[in-house]
Design a protein around this motif. Sequence first.
Motif, PDB file in Angstrom:
ATOM      1  N   GLU A   8     -22.207  26.098  35.004  1.00  0.00           N
ATOM      2  CA  GLU A   8     -22.620  24.779  34.535  1.00  0.00           C
ATOM      3  C   GLU A   8     -21.614  23.733  35.013  1.00  0.00           C
ATOM      4  OE1 GLU A   8     -24.021  24.068  30.465  1.00  0.00           O
ATOM      5  OE2 GLU A   8     -23.720  26.208  30.106  1.00  0.00           O
ATOM      6  N   SER A   9     -22.073  22.492  35.102  1.00  0.00           N
ATOM      7  CA  SER A   9     -21.147  21.404  35.415  1.00  0.00           C
ATOM      8  C   SER A   9     -20.163  21.205  34.270  1.00  0.00           C
ATOM      9  CB  SER A   9     -21.915  20.113  35.669  1.00  0.00           C
ATOM     10  OG  SER A   9     -22.711  20.230  36.825  1.00  0.00           O
ATOM     11  N   GLY A  10     -18.959  20.752  34.604  1.00  0.00           N
ATOM     12  CA  GLY A  10     -17.925  20.528  33.600  1.00  0.00           C
ATOM     13  C   GLY A  10     -17.002  21.719  33.469  1.00  0.00           C
ATOM     14  N   ALA A  11     -16.261  21.749  32.355  1.00  0.00           N
ATOM     15  CA  ALA A  11     -15.249  22.782  32.142  1.00  0.00           C
ATOM     16  C   ALA A  11     -15.839  24.024  31.487  1.00  0.00           C
ATOM     17  CB  ALA A  11     -14.120  22.227  31.275  1.00  0.00           C
ATOM     18  N   VAL A  12     -15.274  25.187  31.814  1.00  0.00           N
ATOM     19  CA  VAL A  12     -15.599  26.446  31.152  1.00  0.00           C
ATOM     20  C   VAL A  12     -14.293  27.203  30.919  1.00  0.00           C
ATOM     21  CG1 VAL A  12     -17.896  26.635  32.182  1.00  0.00           C
ATOM     22  CG2 VAL A  12     -15.942  27.719  33.323  1.00  0.00           C
ATOM     23  N   ALA A  13     -14.335  28.160  29.989  1.00  0.00           N
ATOM     24  CA  ALA A  13     -13.185  29.036  29.741  1.00  0.00           C
ATOM     25  C   ALA A  13     -13.405  30.368  30.446  1.00  0.00           C
ATOM     26  CB  ALA A  13     -13.010  29.264  28.244  1.00  0.00           C
ATOM     27  N   VAL A  14     -12.317  30.965  30.921  1.00  0.00           N
ATOM     28  CA  VAL A  14     -12.350  32.275  31.567  1.00  0.00           C
ATOM     29  C   VAL A  14     -11.507  33.217  30.716  1.00  0.00           C
ATOM     30  CG1 VAL A  14     -11.927  33.551  33.685  1.00  0.00           C
ATOM     31  CG2 VAL A  14     -12.459  31.105  33.802  1.00  0.00           C
ATOM     32  N   VAL A  15     -12.112  34.304  30.217  1.00  0.00           N
ATOM     33  CA  VAL A  15     -11.396  35.238  29.342  1.00  0.00           C
ATOM     34  C   VAL A  15     -11.564  36.655  29.871  1.00  0.00           C
ATOM     35  CG1 VAL A  15     -11.750  33.744  27.340  1.00  0.00           C
ATOM     36  CG2 VAL A  15     -13.321  35.641  27.741  1.00  0.00           C
ATOM     37  N   TYR A  27     -13.531  24.227  36.481  1.00  0.00           N
ATOM     38  CA  TYR A  27     -14.241  22.944  36.374  1.00  0.00           C
ATOM     39  C   TYR A  27     -15.182  22.817  37.567  1.00  0.00           C
ATOM     40  CZ  TYR A  27     -15.225  18.167  35.035  1.00  0.00           C
ATOM     41  OH  TYR A  27     -15.874  17.039  34.605  1.00  0.00           O
ATOM     42  N   THR A  28     -16.437  22.440  37.295  1.00  0.00           N
ATOM     43  CA  THR A  28     -17.476  22.428  38.316  1.00  0.00           C
ATOM     44  C   THR A  28     -18.163  21.082  38.397  1.00  0.00           C
ATOM     45  OG1 THR A  28     -17.898  24.794  38.037  1.00  0.00           O
ATOM     46  CG2 THR A  28     -19.671  23.499  39.013  1.00  0.00           C
ATOM     47  N   VAL A  29     -18.417  20.634  39.626  1.00  0.00           N
ATOM     48  CA  VAL A  29     -19.259  19.462  39.872  1.00  0.00           C
ATOM     49  C   VAL A  29     -20.294  19.850  40.920  1.00  0.00           C
ATOM     50  CG1 VAL A  29     -17.458  17.781  39.303  1.00  0.00           C
ATOM     51  CG2 VAL A  29     -17.703  18.580  41.662  1.00  0.00           C
ATOM     52  N   SER A  30     -21.474  19.221  40.855  1.00  0.00           N
ATOM     53  CA  SER A  30     -22.505  19.456  41.859  1.00  0.00           C
ATOM     54  C   SER A  30     -22.088  18.834  43.185  1.00  0.00           C
ATOM     55  CB  SER A  30     -23.845  18.860  41.406  1.00  0.00           C
ATOM     56  OG  SER A  30     -24.288  19.496  40.228  1.00  0.00           O
ATOM     57  N   SER A  31     -22.485  19.462  44.280  1.00  0.00           N
ATOM     58  CA  SER A  31     -22.243  18.915  45.609  1.00  0.00           C
ATOM     59  C   SER A  31     -23.478  19.168  46.455  1.00  0.00           C
ATOM     60  CB  SER A  31     -21.009  19.555  46.260  1.00  0.00           C
ATOM     61  OG  SER A  31     -21.254  20.922  46.552  1.00  0.00           O
ATOM     62  N   GLN A  36     -18.986  22.421  43.836  1.00  0.00           N
ATOM     63  CA  GLN A  36     -17.565  22.548  44.070  1.00  0.00           C
ATOM     64  C   GLN A  36     -16.922  22.977  42.757  1.00  0.00           C
ATOM     65  OE1 GLN A  36     -16.021  18.928  45.818  1.00  0.00           O
ATOM     66  NE2 GLN A  36     -16.555  19.592  47.874  1.00  0.00           N
ATOM     67  N   GLN A  37     -16.224  24.099  42.797  1.00  0.00           N
ATOM     68  CA  GLN A  37     -15.591  24.662  41.607  1.00  0.00           C
ATOM     69  C   GLN A  37     -14.078  24.684  41.804  1.00  0.00           C
ATOM     70  OE1 GLN A  37     -17.264  28.581  41.537  1.00  0.00           O
ATOM     71  NE2 GLN A  37     -19.357  27.864  41.175  1.00  0.00           N
ATOM     72  N   ARG A  38     -13.361  24.414  40.726  1.00  0.00           N
ATOM     73  CA  ARG A  38     -11.897  24.505  40.720  1.00  0.00           C
ATOM     74  C   ARG A  38     -11.503  25.464  39.601  1.00  0.00           C
ATOM     75  NH1 ARG A  38     -13.493  19.512  42.483  1.00  0.00           N
ATOM     76  NH2 ARG A  38     -12.168  18.441  44.013  1.00  0.00           N
ATOM     77  N   TRP A  39     -10.815  26.548  39.955  1.00  0.00           N
ATOM     78  CA  TRP A  39     -10.437  27.595  39.015  1.00  0.00           C
ATOM     79  C   TRP A  39      -8.919  27.593  38.833  1.00  0.00           C
ATOM     80  CZ3 TRP A  39     -13.935  31.658  37.304  1.00  0.00           C
ATOM     81  CH2 TRP A  39     -15.236  31.518  37.802  1.00  0.00           C
ATOM     82  N   LEU A  40      -8.452  27.550  37.584  1.00  0.00           N
ATOM     83  CA  LEU A  40      -7.042  27.720  37.246  1.00  0.00           C
ATOM     84  C   LEU A  40      -6.934  29.043  36.500  1.00  0.00           C
ATOM     85  CD1 LEU A  40      -4.711  25.088  35.500  1.00  0.00           C
ATOM     86  CD2 LEU A  40      -4.361  27.542  35.499  1.00  0.00           C
ATOM     87  N   LEU A  41      -6.294  30.035  37.110  1.00  0.00           N
ATOM     88  CA  LEU A  41      -6.230  31.382  36.549  1.00  0.00           C
ATOM     89  C   LEU A  41      -4.783  31.781  36.313  1.00  0.00           C
ATOM     90  CD1 LEU A  41      -8.835  33.028  38.945  1.00  0.00           C
ATOM     91  CD2 LEU A  41      -9.225  32.257  36.596  1.00  0.00           C
ATOM     92  N   TYR A  42      -4.516  32.358  35.143  1.00  0.00           N
ATOM     93  CA  TYR A  42      -3.150  32.737  34.797  1.00  0.00           C
ATOM     94  C   TYR A  42      -2.742  34.078  35.387  1.00  0.00           C
ATOM     95  CZ  TYR A  42      -3.531  28.783  31.646  1.00  0.00           C
ATOM     96  OH  TYR A  42      -3.708  27.517  31.138  1.00  0.00           O
ATOM     97  N   SER A  78       0.687  30.980  38.317  1.00  0.00           N
ATOM     98  CA  SER A  78      -0.765  30.849  38.187  1.00  0.00           C
ATOM     99  C   SER A  78      -1.439  30.781  39.546  1.00  0.00           C
ATOM    100  CB  SER A  78      -1.112  29.584  37.385  1.00  0.00           C
ATOM    101  OG  SER A  78      -0.707  29.699  36.039  1.00  0.00           O
ATOM    102  N   LEU A  79      -2.740  31.016  39.538  1.00  0.00           N
ATOM    103  CA  LEU A  79      -3.580  30.954  40.734  1.00  0.00           C
ATOM    104  C   LEU A  79      -4.506  29.749  40.626  1.00  0.00           C
ATOM    105  CD1 LEU A  79      -4.535  34.698  40.473  1.00  0.00           C
ATOM    106  CD2 LEU A  79      -3.186  33.796  42.348  1.00  0.00           C
ATOM    107  N   TYR A  80      -4.755  29.083  41.744  1.00  0.00           N
ATOM    108  CA  TYR A  80      -5.695  27.971  41.773  1.00  0.00           C
ATOM    109  C   TYR A  80      -6.660  28.197  42.924  1.00  0.00           C
ATOM    110  CZ  TYR A  80      -7.329  23.232  40.792  1.00  0.00           C
ATOM    111  OH  TYR A  80      -8.091  22.146  40.413  1.00  0.00           O
ATOM    112  N   VAL A  81      -7.954  28.057  42.659  1.00  0.00           N
ATOM    113  CA  VAL A  81      -8.981  28.318  43.648  1.00  0.00           C
ATOM    114  C   VAL A  81      -9.888  27.105  43.784  1.00  0.00           C
ATOM    115  CG1 VAL A  81     -10.880  29.833  44.335  1.00  0.00           C
ATOM    116  CG2 VAL A  81      -8.953  30.771  43.027  1.00  0.00           C
ATOM    117  N   TRP A  82      -9.997  26.601  45.015  1.00  0.00           N
ATOM    118  CA  TRP A  82     -11.012  25.591  45.335  1.00  0.00           C
ATOM    119  C   TRP A  82     -12.195  26.352  45.935  1.00  0.00           C
ATOM    120  CZ3 TRP A  82      -5.834  25.094  46.460  1.00  0.00           C
ATOM    121  CH2 TRP A  82      -5.158  23.959  45.987  1.00  0.00           C
ATOM    122  N   ALA A  83     -13.357  26.326  45.292  1.00  0.00           N
ATOM    123  CA  ALA A  83     -14.480  27.156  45.719  1.00  0.00           C
ATOM    124  C   ALA A  83     -15.713  26.294  46.000  1.00  0.00           C
ATOM    125  CB  ALA A  83     -14.806  28.191  44.641  1.00  0.00           C
TER     126      ALA A  83
END
Length: 218
Positions: A8-15, A27-31, A36-42, A78-83
């Motif tokens: 979904e667009s906007g922020a989500v939690a990853v567990v 965090y996701t926005v339509s393109s 385009q998704q941005r992931w911040l992973l610990y 931490s890991l950061y992913v531009w997807a």
Amino acid sequence: MITTGHLESGAVAVVARGTGESLGFAYTVSSQGGQQQRWLLYRDPQNAFDIKPPPASMVSWSLADWKAKVPALWRPGSLYVWAQADVVRHGEVRGGVEWTKIPPESMLPKPRFFGGMDDDFQLDPGGGKAIDVLQGAARGLAYSHRGVLDQSSVEYWVLPADFSPAGRNALLGIAPGSEKAASLPQFIEVANRAWGPGSALVITGCTNYRGDRAPAAP
């Protein structure tokens, strides 16, 4: 109900799947053509994670809010992913080919990438097996060429017709699968067994970063 991609667009939690340990956020926005998704992973999720609604404080975040808050959310290592996730649906015509089945690797659209290039990947290779994408009774499949600890990676998500983008309104689980897929051609062969009306292939190009400090331009 696949729209622009698998989140979904906007922020989500990853567990972490099974334990509920916080693995980070996305965090996701339509393109054009997808998301385009941005992931911040610990830490490396190791193909075992769930996508859930974000904390209440994140629900109204804009992309500008996300970018401003990433340094405060960051933990060393931490890991950061531009997807960049691009969607092709069953029955669409691409390059003169009607997608009544997933074509061979040589005919797939090329993955696109964004982000991370001015600084000094979410799935890992599945150990020769396809990765399960789980949502209620629905089941999709995924395959990753390289992984989150590499500089870049490419993911292929095959989603069923009744899949809903994950986030606040629909949960999503990722788990190691059992079907043999040691290469992309093998994965395509497996995925074509379930390919049908309403299915979608999401090709995701990932640019990956790891460090003690947040990237300069998240």
